[in-house]
Write a protein that holds these residues in place. Structure first.
Motif, PDB file in Angstrom:
ATOM      1  N   GLU A 526     -20.093  34.069  25.546  1.00 25.84           N
ATOM      2  CA  GLU A 526     -20.433  32.566  24.692  1.00 25.84           C
ATOM      3  C   GLU A 526     -21.533  32.106  24.064  1.00 25.84           C
ATOM      4  N   ASP A 527     -22.538  33.101  24.339  1.00 28.48           N
ATOM      5  CA  ASP A 527     -23.756  32.450  23.470  1.00 28.48           C
ATOM      6  C   ASP A 527     -23.874  33.479  22.408  1.00 28.48           C
ATOM      7  N   GLY A 528     -22.664  33.982  21.818  1.00 26.44           N
ATOM      8  CA  GLY A 528     -22.649  34.693  20.665  1.00 26.44           C
ATOM      9  C   GLY A 528     -22.984  36.061  20.524  1.00 26.44           C
ATOM     10  N   HIS A 529     -23.622  36.622  21.536  1.00 22.33           N
ATOM     11  CA  HIS A 529     -24.014  38.085  21.683  1.00 22.33           C
ATOM     12  C   HIS A 529     -23.000  39.055  22.155  1.00 22.33           C
ATOM     13  N   TYR A 530     -23.021  40.342  21.687  1.00 21.79           N
ATOM     14  CA  TYR A 530     -22.104  41.265  22.476  1.00 21.79           C
ATOM     15  C   TYR A 530     -22.565  42.116  23.313  1.00 21.79           C
ATOM     16  N   THR A 531     -21.814  42.512  24.408  1.00 26.30           N
ATOM     17  CA  THR A 531     -22.157  43.363  25.588  1.00 26.30           C
ATOM     18  C   THR A 531     -20.893  44.224  25.299  1.00 26.30           C
ATOM     19  N   TRP A 532     -21.424  45.465  26.183  1.00 28.12           N
ATOM     20  CA  TRP A 532     -20.310  46.659  26.018  1.00 28.12           C
ATOM     21  C   TRP A 532     -19.583  46.833  27.340  1.00 28.12           C
ATOM     22  N   THR A 533     -18.237  46.976  27.350  1.00 26.77           N
ATOM     23  CA  THR A 533     -17.337  47.499  28.471  1.00 26.77           C
ATOM     24  C   THR A 533     -16.500  48.697  27.951  1.00 26.77           C
ATOM     25  N   ARG A 534     -16.407  49.593  28.907  1.00 23.96           N
ATOM     26  CA  ARG A 534     -15.761  50.970  28.684  1.00 23.96           C
ATOM     27  C   ARG A 534     -14.444  50.639  29.297  1.00 23.96           C
ATOM     28  N   VAL A 535     -13.387  50.779  28.371  1.00 20.41           N
ATOM     29  CA  VAL A 535     -12.053  50.202  28.936  1.00 20.41           C
ATOM     30  C   VAL A 535     -11.165  51.709  28.776  1.00 20.41           C
ATOM     31  N   ASN A 536     -10.278  51.886  29.888  1.00 22.64           N
ATOM     32  CA  ASN A 536      -9.615  52.781  30.267  1.00 22.64           C
ATOM     33  C   ASN A 536      -7.981  52.273  30.512  1.00 22.64           C
ATOM     34  N   VAL A 537      -7.130  52.621  29.637  1.00 29.84           N
ATOM     35  CA  VAL A 537      -5.504  52.109  29.783  1.00 29.84           C
ATOM     36  C   VAL A 537      -4.822  53.372  29.839  1.00 29.84           C
ATOM     37  N   LEU A 538      -4.042  53.173  30.568  1.00 27.61           N
ATOM     38  CA  LEU A 538      -2.869  54.423  31.001  1.00 27.61           C
ATOM     39  C   LEU A 538      -1.432  54.020  31.115  1.00 27.61           C
ATOM     40  N   VAL A 539      -0.524  54.637  30.754  1.00 27.55           N
ATOM     41  CA  VAL A 539       0.980  54.206  30.930  1.00 27.55           C
ATOM     42  C   VAL A 539       1.300  54.892  32.302  1.00 27.55           C
ATOM     43  N   ARG A 540       1.871  54.019  33.202  1.00 30.66           N
ATOM     44  CA  ARG A 540       2.365  54.573  34.582  1.00 30.66           C
ATOM     45  C   ARG A 540       3.784  54.661  34.412  1.00 30.66           C
ATOM     46  N   ASP A 541       4.362  53.990  34.038  1.00 32.54           N
ATOM     47  CA  ASP A 541       6.108  54.146  33.990  1.00 32.54           C
ATOM     48  C   ASP A 541       6.759  53.734  32.504  1.00 32.54           C
ATOM     49  N   PHE A 542       7.276  54.513  31.801  1.00 32.68           N
ATOM     50  CA  PHE A 542       7.848  54.199  30.576  1.00 32.68           C
ATOM     51  C   PHE A 542       9.186  54.122  30.618  1.00 32.68           C
ATOM     52  N   ARG A 543       9.855  52.969  30.417  1.00 26.48           N
ATOM     53  CA  ARG A 543      11.408  52.538  30.520  1.00 26.48           C
ATOM     54  C   ARG A 543      11.555  51.260  29.753  1.00 26.48           C
ATOM     55  N   PRO A 544      11.389  51.430  28.477  1.00 25.70           N
ATOM     56  CA  PRO A 544      11.622  50.415  27.589  1.00 25.70           C
ATOM     57  C   PRO A 544      12.833  49.697  27.571  1.00 25.70           C
ATOM     58  N   GLU A 545      13.926  50.686  27.953  1.00 21.84           N
ATOM     59  CA  GLU A 545      15.461  50.155  27.995  1.00 21.84           C
ATOM     60  C   GLU A 545      15.622  49.533  29.076  1.00 21.84           C
ATOM     61  N   ASP A 546      14.734  49.440  29.943  1.00 20.97           N
ATOM     62  CA  ASP A 546      14.898  48.605  31.335  1.00 20.97           C
ATOM     63  C   ASP A 546      13.957  47.332  31.266  1.00 20.97           C
ATOM     64  N   GLY A 547      13.182  47.159  30.127  1.00 25.14           N
ATOM     65  CA  GLY A 547      12.385  46.252  30.080  1.00 25.14           C
ATOM     66  C   GLY A 547      11.234  46.605  30.861  1.00 25.14           C
ATOM     67  N   ILE A 548      10.708  47.895  30.779  1.00 28.80           N
ATOM     68  CA  ILE A 548       9.411  48.071  31.654  1.00 28.80           C
ATOM     69  C   ILE A 548       8.536  49.200  30.937  1.00 28.80           C
ATOM     70  N   ILE A 549       7.474  48.857  30.534  1.00 25.69           N
ATOM     71  CA  ILE A 549       6.270  49.577  30.307  1.00 25.69           C
ATOM     72  C   ILE A 549       5.243  49.292  31.241  1.00 25.69           C
ATOM     73  N   ASP A 550       5.285  50.149  32.337  1.00 29.44           N
ATOM     74  CA  ASP A 550       4.140  49.929  33.380  1.00 29.44           C
ATOM     75  C   ASP A 550       2.727  50.245  32.999  1.00 29.44           C
ATOM     76  N   MET A 551       1.819  49.345  32.996  1.00 28.99           N
ATOM     77  CA  MET A 551       0.413  50.025  32.303  1.00 28.99           C
ATOM     78  C   MET A 551      -0.626  49.495  33.523  1.00 28.99           C
ATOM     79  N   VAL A 552      -1.906  50.279  33.459  1.00 22.98           N
ATOM     80  CA  VAL A 552      -2.951  50.143  34.451  1.00 22.98           C
ATOM     81  C   VAL A 552      -4.122  50.144  33.446  1.00 22.98           C
ATOM     82  N   CYS A 553      -5.117  49.117  33.689  1.00 27.98           N
ATOM     83  CA  CYS A 553      -6.387  49.186  32.945  1.00 27.98           C
ATOM     84  C   CYS A 553      -7.426  49.013  33.851  1.00 27.98           C
ATOM     85  N   ILE A 554      -8.454  49.855  33.796  1.00 33.83           N
ATOM     86  CA  ILE A 554      -9.691  49.850  34.576  1.00 33.83           C
ATOM     87  C   ILE A 554     -10.888  49.877  33.419  1.00 33.83           C
TER      88      ILE A 554
END
Length: 797
Positions: A526-554
């Motif tokens: 909010e004060d205009g400066h940048y901080t650092w965040t390490r983002v880990n994202v992975l796909v757990r369940d990939f079934r787009p035909e069933d409307g599901i791409i299950d993902m987890v972000c830590i």
């Protein structure tokens, strides 16, 4: 009324004219008992013929079907059929009909029927119709038998293979098969196949083949559209791959129909004709599709039965092991079952001790609750269950009381009649303990997340719905509780470069090109400066035909790590720079020390040899000057050693500032070159402070000595003034060469020399800085190259 002989004779004559006779099948003996007319027609001796011999008299193309139907007589009350048989008069068309079925005293089945010959003239006009009718009846019977086999047999594979064999025989085909789709793993496999002798088995080759969703054949099947081809040439242009495959397998005609379930198409059943081309008819398709539907229905039924058995066992296991007490009553309130948890809760040793008690007689149940349950009203109630009030209602070894939460659920039949009451009981103590443990875990997890700045989110990449903890929101610069669809695949607080990277990652996930990402992102605060965040994202369940791409972000905040990393890099660079400066310092020291020593040794020798007083005085002056320079070098080195070892001391006492400054100016004036004026300018009339006189002298003298080295005309001015009533600011201003702008910030670092041709170690100003800071002050310089410099320091009074 009794028939006369004349009537019997007339009846026999009519029967003979009608070419009609009776037969009776005895399934115990395996024979047909025949009337005199039939015995004569069939050319047999006596009045009976075995099932086998009669079957051999049926014309071959009808024999298998008719015998299969005859074997079903004992399960059928009605049957009528027309077929040709071999008689003493040649091939004769006959019509037979079941008339009566009886069971003997010993339990054997006997069936009575009639058989009538049909004239050739009549058959000529009706033979095709009858044959077609018989064919349809045979197909219908085949369908019913297949359905019956499914219902009676546990060997589903055997029944399906039998149906495929019947199809192969009926159509005189070469290969019948069933292909099933595995939509989860996107495979298709031949699960059942029957072929004629000499025909290649596809089942041996086509197992777990990838489903080609882009192919015409697959699209037809998944859309529920049958494929009926008289020749592969009938395929459309977009089915070039399918045409080539059929050509490679030498298939001339093919028919395939989808196999449907409540969840959609799960496969298809097909028949290949390889030896000849086939003109498929609507009746062919209807019969084939009917069998396919039977297979789909029956397999769905078997799956449902398996699921029901599983669910029954599942709920039985739940009922036995659930940590909730369950009581099951009939509609009159009589207890019919109770689970182990409920027995433990109520201190019941044997189930038999309580079965049969009436819920409505329970002394702890209030009258209001009882009336509500009798009316079929569900109730929830919390109460203290006091075992002292149970009395003789049931046998229990408990004498205490427990806090219960109970729920009574009336259950009704299709007519709306109360048939059962289910009561679930929970010991509130266990619930509170469980709740406290959950709450404790949540608080612990939140504490860990807050303390370690670790965040967690779980979401569907297609709908962007999901869940996240508070620390996850903070780590990505969002407000706690913001709906995830407003964050996922938007990331408005990410640095533009990082936002572009994570959006590209989600695009790759949707295209099956990526499954995980690990990257350090810059987050706008909010004060205009940048901080650092390490983002880990992975796909757990990939079934787009069933409307599901299950993902987890830590994610976790690594700003401090990044800052530490930058400090370490800076410290490393400083250390490397100091190492270079030290190397230069050592090299310089050898030169700086040898120079005055050589002068001292050399001119000391000359003093002995010369008799000239003026020359001796000049030599002594040189020796004196180099001796002072050597002492200054040694003093700087000792001071640096004390500073690094932490033994540098400040000894305070009363100091008359005016006297101190005057003495320094007077003593150093002799060093001032011609054309340079050293003076003591602006100062207070009188000023006495508590400080270390020697260290003040060292700092001021160092400032003036440096000024003397780089000032060749003009003046060098020492002054001081009071600041805020508590501090004194000393300044040494000169009109010398000044300091380049890029060197001003490093002038107080160790081993820094602006001019390598000027005597010095590069330690003086660094030592001055350490002295001033240990005295609780600050130090600095203002300079402009070519115009001069002003070195200053501020110390407490």
């Amino acid at each position: 009324m009794k028939a006369s002989g004349e009537d019997i004779a007339k009846l026999q004559k009519v029967v003979s004219m009608a070419r009609l006779g009776w037969w009776e099948a005895d399934f115990n003996e395996g024979v047909y008992y025949c009337s005199e007319f039939l015995a004569d027609l069939l050319g047999i001796d006596g009045d009976k013929i075995s099932f086998r011999d009669f079957g051999n008299l049926i014309c071959e193309e009808y024999r298998e079907r008719v015998l299969a139907e005859f074997n079903s007589f004992k399960m059928m009350d009605l049957y009528e059929q027309v077929f040709p048989i071999h008689t003493k008069y040649g091939i004769t068309w006959v019509s037979t009909k079941v008339g009566d079925k009886t069971i003997t005293d010993d339990g054997h089945v006997r069936v009575l029927g009639v058989l009538q010959c049909i004239s050739r003239q009549r058959m000529n006009t009706q033979e095709k119709t009858v044959a077609r009718l018989n064919e349809l009846l045979y197909q219908l019977n085949g369908i019913s038998c297949s359905l019956l086999d499914f219902l009676h047999s546990d060997d589903v594979t055997g029944v399906i293979n039998k149906i495929l064999g019947d199809v192969l025989h009926q159509f005189r085909g070469d290969r019948t098969y069933i292909v099933e789709y595995d939509k989860i793993n996107h495979f298709q496999s031949y699960t059942h196949e029957i072929t004629e002798v000499g025909i290649f088995h596809n089942k041996q080759t086509f197992q777990q083949e990838p489903i080609r969703y882009d192919r015409w054949w697959t699209q037809q099947m998944l859309s529920g559209t049958p494929i009926i081809l008289f020749t592969p040439d009938g395929l459309p242009d977009e089915a070039a791959d399918e045409r080539q495959l059929l050509s490679d397998e030498k298939v001339k005609s093919v028919m395939a129909v989808p196999l449907n379930s409540k969840d959609g198409v799960w496969g298809y059943m097909g028949i290949d004709i390889i030896k000849e081309y086939r003109e498929w008819t609507n009746e062919d398709y209807q019969w084939f599709a009917s069998l396919a539907n039977i297979i789909s229905i029956c397999m769905e039924l078997r799956r449902a039965e398996a699921e029901a058995r599983f669910e029954k066992q599942y709920f039985r296991d739940i009922y036995r092991n659930i940590p909730v007490g369950i009581e099951f009553y009939d509609g009159n309130g009589v207890l019919v079952d109770i689970n182990k948890k409920n027995m433990d809760m109520y201190g019941i040793k044997r189930k038999e001790d309580v079965l049969g008690v009436n819920l409505f007689d329970n002394p702890i149940m209030s009258k209001e609750w009882t009336e509500m349950l009798k009316k079929g009203t569900p109730i929830d109630f919390s109460y203290k269950y006091d075992f002292a009030q149970v009395g003789n209602f049931y046998i229990t070894d408990r004498k205490d009381s427990i806090d219960l939460i109970s729920k009574a659920i009336p259950m009704f039949d299709a007519m709306g009649q109360l048939v059962n009451i289910l009561v679930a009981n929970i010991d509130n103590t266990e619930t509170i303990d469980a709740h406290n443990k959950i709450q404790e875990f949540e608080e612990f997890f939140t504490l860990v997340g807050d303390y370690a700045k670790v965040g967690y989110a779980h979401f569907n990449a297609l709908t962007r719905d999901g869940y996240a903890i508070s620390s996850w929101y903070r780590n990505v610069g969002e407000k706690d509780g913001t709906p995830l669809p407003q964050i996922i695949r938007i990331h408005s607080h990410f640095h533009p470069e990082d936002r572009e990277l994570i959006l590209a990652f989600f695009d790759q996930v949707l295209k099956r090109e990526a499954t995980h990402l690990r990257h350090d992102m810059r987050i706008l605060r909010e004060d205009g400066h940048y901080t650092w965040t390490r983002v880990n994202v992975l796909v757990r369940d990939f079934r787009p035909e069933d409307g599901i791409i299950d993902m987890v972000c830590i994610n976790y905040d690594i700003t401090e790590l990044k800052e530490t990393e930058m400090k370490l890099i800076k410290a490393r660079d400083n250390a490397e720079n100091l190492n270079r400066l030290k190397s230069a310092f050592l090299a310089n020291m050898s030169h700086e020390i040898r120079t005055p020593l050589n002068a001292i040794v050399g001119f000391s020798g000359l003093l002995v040899d010369t008799e000239d007083k003026e020359e001796r005085s000049q030599y002594m002056s040189i020796v004196q000057e180099n001796t002072e320079l050597l002492l200054q070098l040694i003093s700087d080195i000792l001071d640096l050693s004390k500073i690094e070892s932490g033994t540098f001391e400040i000894v305070k006492g009363k100091v008359d500032v005016n006297v101190l400054c005057s003495e320094i100016v007077r003593s150093l004036s002799m060093k001032a070159p011609e054309g340079v004026e050293l003076r003591f300018d602006d100062h207070l009339p009188q000023c006495i402070i508590c400080s270390d006189k020697n260290r003040l002298t060292q700092v001021i003298s160092n400032f003036i000595n440096n000024a003397l080295k780089f000032t060749f005309s003009g003046f060098i001015s020492l002054s001081y003034c009071e600041v805020d009533g508590e501090f004194l600011k000393f300044s040494v201003r000169d009109t010398g060469t000044g300091i380049p702008a890029d060197k001003v910030n490093t002038i107080f670092d160790r081993f820094v020399k602006l001019n390598t041709f000027v005597h010095g170690t590069g330690l003086g100003l660094s030592i001055c800085k350490s002295i001033v800071e240990q005295m609780g002050g600050s130090i600095g310089v203002e300079s402009k190259e070519g115009e001069g410099s002003c070195f200053w320091f501020v110390i407490p009074k």
